[in-house]
Design an enzyme around this catalytic site. Sequence first.
Site, PDB file in Angstrom:
ATOM      1  N   CYS A   2       0.867  -1.183   0.000  1.00  0.00           N
ATOM      2  CA  CYS A   2       0.000   0.000   0.000  1.00  0.00           C
ATOM      3  C   CYS A   2       0.905   1.234   0.000  1.00  0.00           C
ATOM      4  O   CYS A   2       2.113   1.140   0.171  1.00  0.00           O
ATOM      5  CB  CYS A   2      -0.853   0.026   1.255  1.00  0.00           C
ATOM      6  SG  CYS A   2      -1.872  -1.419   1.451  1.00  0.00           S
ATOM      7  N   ARG A  27       1.685   1.406  -5.921  1.00  0.00           N
ATOM      8  CA  ARG A  27       1.769   0.455  -4.791  1.00  0.00           C
ATOM      9  C   ARG A  27       0.406  -0.099  -4.429  1.00  0.00           C
ATOM     10  O   ARG A  27       0.279  -1.028  -3.622  1.00  0.00           O
ATOM     11  CB  ARG A  27       2.390   1.140  -3.578  1.00  0.00           C
ATOM     12  CG  ARG A  27       3.771   1.702  -3.769  1.00  0.00           C
ATOM     13  CD  ARG A  27       4.253   2.440  -2.533  1.00  0.00           C
ATOM     14  NE  ARG A  27       4.289   1.550  -1.401  1.00  0.00           N
ATOM     15  CZ  ARG A  27       5.341   0.759  -1.118  1.00  0.00           C
ATOM     16  NH1 ARG A  27       6.402   0.778  -1.902  1.00  0.00           N
ATOM     17  NH2 ARG A  27       5.328  -0.038  -0.072  1.00  0.00           N
ATOM     18  N   TRP A  74      -3.829  -1.517  -1.275  1.00  0.00           N
ATOM     19  CA  TRP A  74      -3.817  -2.742  -2.070  1.00  0.00           C
ATOM     20  C   TRP A  74      -4.332  -3.803  -1.107  1.00  0.00           C
ATOM     21  O   TRP A  74      -3.600  -4.237  -0.211  1.00  0.00           O
ATOM     22  CB  TRP A  74      -2.420  -3.094  -2.572  1.00  0.00           C
ATOM     23  CG  TRP A  74      -2.395  -4.398  -3.293  1.00  0.00           C
ATOM     24  CD1 TRP A  74      -2.038  -5.628  -2.801  1.00  0.00           C
ATOM     25  CD2 TRP A  74      -2.802  -4.646  -4.646  1.00  0.00           C
ATOM     26  NE1 TRP A  74      -2.179  -6.603  -3.749  1.00  0.00           N
ATOM     27  CE2 TRP A  74      -2.646  -6.043  -4.898  1.00  0.00           C
ATOM     28  CE3 TRP A  74      -3.276  -3.857  -5.668  1.00  0.00           C
ATOM     29  CZ2 TRP A  74      -2.955  -6.629  -6.117  1.00  0.00           C
ATOM     30  CZ3 TRP A  74      -3.573  -4.435  -6.891  1.00  0.00           C
ATOM     31  CH2 TRP A  74      -3.410  -5.792  -7.107  1.00  0.00           C
ATOM     32  N   ASN A 100       0.757  -0.310   6.237  1.00  0.00           N
ATOM     33  CA  ASN A 100       1.146  -1.117   5.072  1.00  0.00           C
ATOM     34  C   ASN A 100       1.820  -2.355   5.629  1.00  0.00           C
ATOM     35  O   ASN A 100       2.747  -2.262   6.428  1.00  0.00           O
ATOM     36  CB  ASN A 100       2.115  -0.324   4.183  1.00  0.00           C
ATOM     37  CG  ASN A 100       2.637  -1.181   3.042  1.00  0.00           C
ATOM     38  OD1 ASN A 100       1.957  -2.112   2.610  1.00  0.00           O
ATOM     39  ND2 ASN A 100       3.833  -0.894   2.577  1.00  0.00           N
ATOM     40  N   GLY A 101       1.336  -3.543   5.236  1.00  0.00           N
ATOM     41  CA  GLY A 101       1.937  -4.789   5.732  1.00  0.00           C
ATOM     42  C   GLY A 101       0.843  -5.800   6.037  1.00  0.00           C
ATOM     43  O   GLY A 101      -0.324  -5.604   5.710  1.00  0.00           O
ATOM     44  N   GLU A 472       5.182 -21.591 -20.462  1.00  0.00           N
ATOM     45  CA  GLU A 472       5.214 -20.239 -19.882  1.00  0.00           C
ATOM     46  C   GLU A 472       6.398 -19.455 -20.437  1.00  0.00           C
ATOM     47  O   GLU A 472       6.274 -18.274 -20.761  1.00  0.00           O
ATOM     48  CB  GLU A 472       5.275 -20.337 -18.357  1.00  0.00           C
ATOM     49  CG  GLU A 472       5.434 -19.016 -17.635  1.00  0.00           C
ATOM     50  CD  GLU A 472       4.306 -18.021 -17.893  1.00  0.00           C
ATOM     51  OE1 GLU A 472       3.278 -18.401 -18.486  1.00  0.00           O
ATOM     52  OE2 GLU A 472       4.464 -16.843 -17.517  1.00  0.00           O
ATOM     53  N   LYS A 476       6.032 -15.869 -22.422  1.00  0.00           N
ATOM     54  CA  LYS A 476       6.744 -14.648 -22.025  1.00  0.00           C
ATOM     55  C   LYS A 476       7.476 -14.046 -23.221  1.00  0.00           C
ATOM     56  O   LYS A 476       7.396 -12.858 -23.485  1.00  0.00           O
ATOM     57  CB  LYS A 476       7.748 -14.955 -20.897  1.00  0.00           C
ATOM     58  CG  LYS A 476       7.143 -15.238 -19.555  1.00  0.00           C
ATOM     59  CD  LYS A 476       6.557 -14.054 -18.859  1.00  0.00           C
ATOM     60  CE  LYS A 476       5.133 -13.734 -19.031  1.00  0.00           C
ATOM     61  NZ  LYS A 476       4.044 -14.556 -18.697  1.00  0.00           N
ATOM     62  N   GLU A 479       4.944 -12.590 -25.891  1.00  0.00           N
ATOM     63  CA  GLU A 479       4.093 -11.428 -25.606  1.00  0.00           C
ATOM     64  C   GLU A 479       4.876 -10.141 -25.391  1.00  0.00           C
ATOM     65  O   GLU A 479       4.311  -9.072 -25.523  1.00  0.00           O
ATOM     66  CB  GLU A 479       3.167 -11.708 -24.425  1.00  0.00           C
ATOM     67  CG  GLU A 479       3.820 -11.947 -23.099  1.00  0.00           C
ATOM     68  CD  GLU A 479       2.769 -12.115 -21.999  1.00  0.00           C
ATOM     69  OE1 GLU A 479       1.674 -11.546 -22.086  1.00  0.00           O
ATOM     70  OE2 GLU A 479       3.060 -12.833 -21.038  1.00  0.00           O
ATOM     71  N   HIS A 495       7.146 -35.978 -33.228  1.00  0.00           N
ATOM     72  CA  HIS A 495       5.855 -36.138 -33.928  1.00  0.00           C
ATOM     73  C   HIS A 495       5.548 -34.939 -34.801  1.00  0.00           C
ATOM     74  O   HIS A 495       4.397 -34.583 -35.006  1.00  0.00           O
ATOM     75  CB  HIS A 495       4.744 -36.378 -32.885  1.00  0.00           C
ATOM     76  CG  HIS A 495       5.027 -37.562 -32.023  1.00  0.00           C
ATOM     77  ND1 HIS A 495       4.814 -38.861 -32.427  1.00  0.00           N
ATOM     78  CD2 HIS A 495       5.599 -37.647 -30.790  1.00  0.00           C
ATOM     79  CE1 HIS A 495       5.176 -39.688 -31.476  1.00  0.00           C
ATOM     80  NE2 HIS A 495       5.662 -38.986 -30.466  1.00  0.00           N
ATOM     81  N   LYS A 594      -3.626  -5.796 -19.316  1.00  0.00           N
ATOM     82  CA  LYS A 594      -3.247  -6.535 -18.103  1.00  0.00           C
ATOM     83  C   LYS A 594      -4.363  -7.492 -17.699  1.00  0.00           C
ATOM     84  O   LYS A 594      -4.118  -8.577 -17.213  1.00  0.00           O
ATOM     85  CB  LYS A 594      -2.957  -5.566 -16.953  1.00  0.00           C
ATOM     86  CG  LYS A 594      -2.481  -6.263 -15.681  1.00  0.00           C
ATOM     87  CD  LYS A 594      -1.222  -7.072 -15.906  1.00  0.00           C
ATOM     88  CE  LYS A 594      -0.850  -7.906 -14.719  1.00  0.00           C
ATOM     89  NZ  LYS A 594       0.196  -8.905 -15.046  1.00  0.00           N
TER      90      LYS A 594
HETATM   91  C1  AGP Z   1       0.415 -13.465 -19.036  1.00  0.00           C
HETATM   92  O1  AGP Z   1       1.697 -12.876 -19.033  1.00  0.00           O
HETATM   93  C2  AGP Z   1      -0.619 -12.588 -19.699  1.00  0.00           C
HETATM   94  N1  AGP Z   1      -0.630 -11.277 -19.158  1.00  0.00           N
HETATM   95  C3  AGP Z   1      -1.990 -13.235 -19.767  1.00  0.00           C
HETATM   96  O2  AGP Z   1      -1.842 -14.473 -20.407  1.00  0.00           O
HETATM   97  C4  AGP Z   1      -2.678 -13.505 -18.396  1.00  0.00           C
HETATM   98  O3  AGP Z   1      -1.994 -14.502 -17.695  1.00  0.00           O
HETATM   99  C5  AGP Z   1      -4.106 -13.977 -18.683  1.00  0.00           C
HETATM  100  O4  AGP Z   1      -4.794 -12.935 -19.356  1.00  0.00           O
HETATM  101  C6  AGP Z   1      -4.875 -14.362 -17.421  1.00  0.00           C
HETATM  102  O5  AGP Z   1      -4.999 -13.256 -16.595  1.00  0.00           O
HETATM  103  P1  AGP Z   1      -5.531 -13.501 -15.087  1.00  0.00           P
HETATM  104  O6  AGP Z   1      -4.520 -14.344 -14.400  1.00  0.00           O
HETATM  105  O7  AGP Z   1      -5.643 -12.120 -14.504  1.00  0.00           O
HETATM  106  O8  AGP Z   1      -6.859 -14.198 -15.181  1.00  0.00           O
END
Ligand code: AGP
Length: 599
Positions: A2, A27, A74, A100-101, A472, A476, A479, A495, A594
């Site tokens: 926070c 934060r 937060w 905060n904590g 994963e 990364k 994206e 395959h 996001k």
């Molecule tokens: C991952 O780096 C991406 N930002 C995206 O795949 C994300 O994981 C996905 O949209 C799911 O989001 P959420 O965990 O908030 O549900």
Amino acid sequence: MCGIIGYYGQHPASKILIDGLKRLEYRGYDSSGLCLVEDNKLVCYKQAGPVTYLEGAIAHQDLKGHIGIAHTRWATHGAPNEINAHPHFDCHHQIAIVHNGIIENYQALKQLLSSEGHVFTSETDSEVLAHLIEKFYTGSLEEAVIKALALIEGSYGLVALHVNENKLVAARRSSPLVIGIGQGETFIASDVPAILNHTKDVVYLEDGDLAIIDEGGYQIKNLAGEPLDRRVEEVKLNIDQIEKKGYKHFMLKEIFEQPQSLVNVLAGRITNNQIKLSLNWHREAIERIIIAACGTSWHSALIGKYLLEEIVGLPVEVDYASEFRYRHPLVNNHDLFIAISQSGETADTLAALREAKNHGAQSLGIVNVVGSTVAREVDSGIYLHAGPEIGVASTKAFTAQITALLLLAFYWRQEMGYKIDESILSELRHLPAVVEKTLKANGQVIELARRFMNFEHFLYLGRGLNFPVALEGALKLKEISYIHAEGYPAAEIKHGPIALIDDNMPVVVLATKNDLSDKILSNIQEIKARGGQVIAIVDQDYEVVKKLADYLISVPPVHVWFSPVINVIPLQLLAYYIADAKGLDVDKPRNLAKSVTVE
Ligand code: AGP
């Protein structure tokens, strides 16, 4: 995490506090509030939502108070709403605090204080601080704060005020606080951005410090009341750099925050060799587990499948949430549906959760944002407490999700009557430290990023628990660097994908020790035989891999169950350093958001 700011000076505090909160919204930003001492009374405002909502609420108020505290939240305990926003107060509205904590023993303290007649108004852990200070207050705020903190287990960055005392009293343990020294005015805040417009002269409080801020400026003491001498430093960084703690991007900051975010996930959940979760479930009725999620969270779900099937012994189905919701799934009241979502607002995951609940499944959420829609609609859940994840590419939430899944699996096994091996619990406790050690090896990754930044295609391969980690790592890279990358179970390359292998297709192979290590060696040989370049992630002095792979990234060895948390780190760093070397907008990659709150 926070944001806190306090002010004592000759100017009206409200505008200084609001501007400071705006600088601290990185934060936390789900609710905010402020409190001023004005004509011997507390004048306070709180609002759910961003700081601009609080600013709007006081816009037409003639606020004169020159002493005040403020907070942008937060949420960790209690939904993000007005009642849970800080400041929090004692029963008589004479004491106000911002915190905060995480107070790990807040339930016990709340019970004690309630039994003594204290009336709580919020669901937060922080409110116990206001009532504890009230309990010990006999005319000195400083003394009452010291006595209250003696009972606190957990972390705090705290600033308190009392309506009858012209001062602020602050204290820190594990959550940062910094004093800003102005001309005839003094500031205190969670971080420098909040006060940089007023002064560059600061004093960083250390754990165990107490600070008293009044017309004489400030004094710093320890919790025994003995004076301490702390160095005044001049701030060199600019605001943007400080919000990112000196890191170039939020994503890099969040990658390096992972030791702390894992400490937060584990906080209060391993006591006396027992895993402590409070789940509202009918465990014995569960015959199958279904996990649905999207993106990175879907990769965590795959890891959850391996862990839960092995540790709990129940069948686990993993689905993309977007597929689950439309395939008329056969779900019933013997299913536990787990929704994994950092934001708790992903439309497909939410729809899948509602679909499962409509068919009678019990539900559990693994969520980072407290009070988010998924968190509010599940029967029970595990909050990550990983703090705000600002970078669009998920990093610390991913490792926090895996750690939460480990806690769930161990807790479940414990509830089945089994004891968790002490060596396993010890490894779990030390996971943050091993992550710290893994991050120190980022130099070897920077070099590789420079070498491979201009390749246009990558393959990522892994087996067992390393397969979702390969997925994963590929995501990364895709994206944030816009380079095409695919993750595969290593054995699958025979395959079809092996037709792609040549020296223009670097292959990242997760070759850390597990029961499939010998198999992965033959996959590496197959790639080398076709002229492919291999970047191997290894955890042992793997002589045989060293001879085979073209490049090695070594990570500390851990029990296989913990390996995804460790093995993903070089892949996060590789993607970051490649994207940064290409000069791309790492925190806000093109076409992405996001949180995907639309279908
Ligand atoms: C991952 O780096 C991406 N930002 C995206 O795949 C994300 O994981 C996905 O949209 C799911 O989001 P959420 O965990 O908030 O549900």
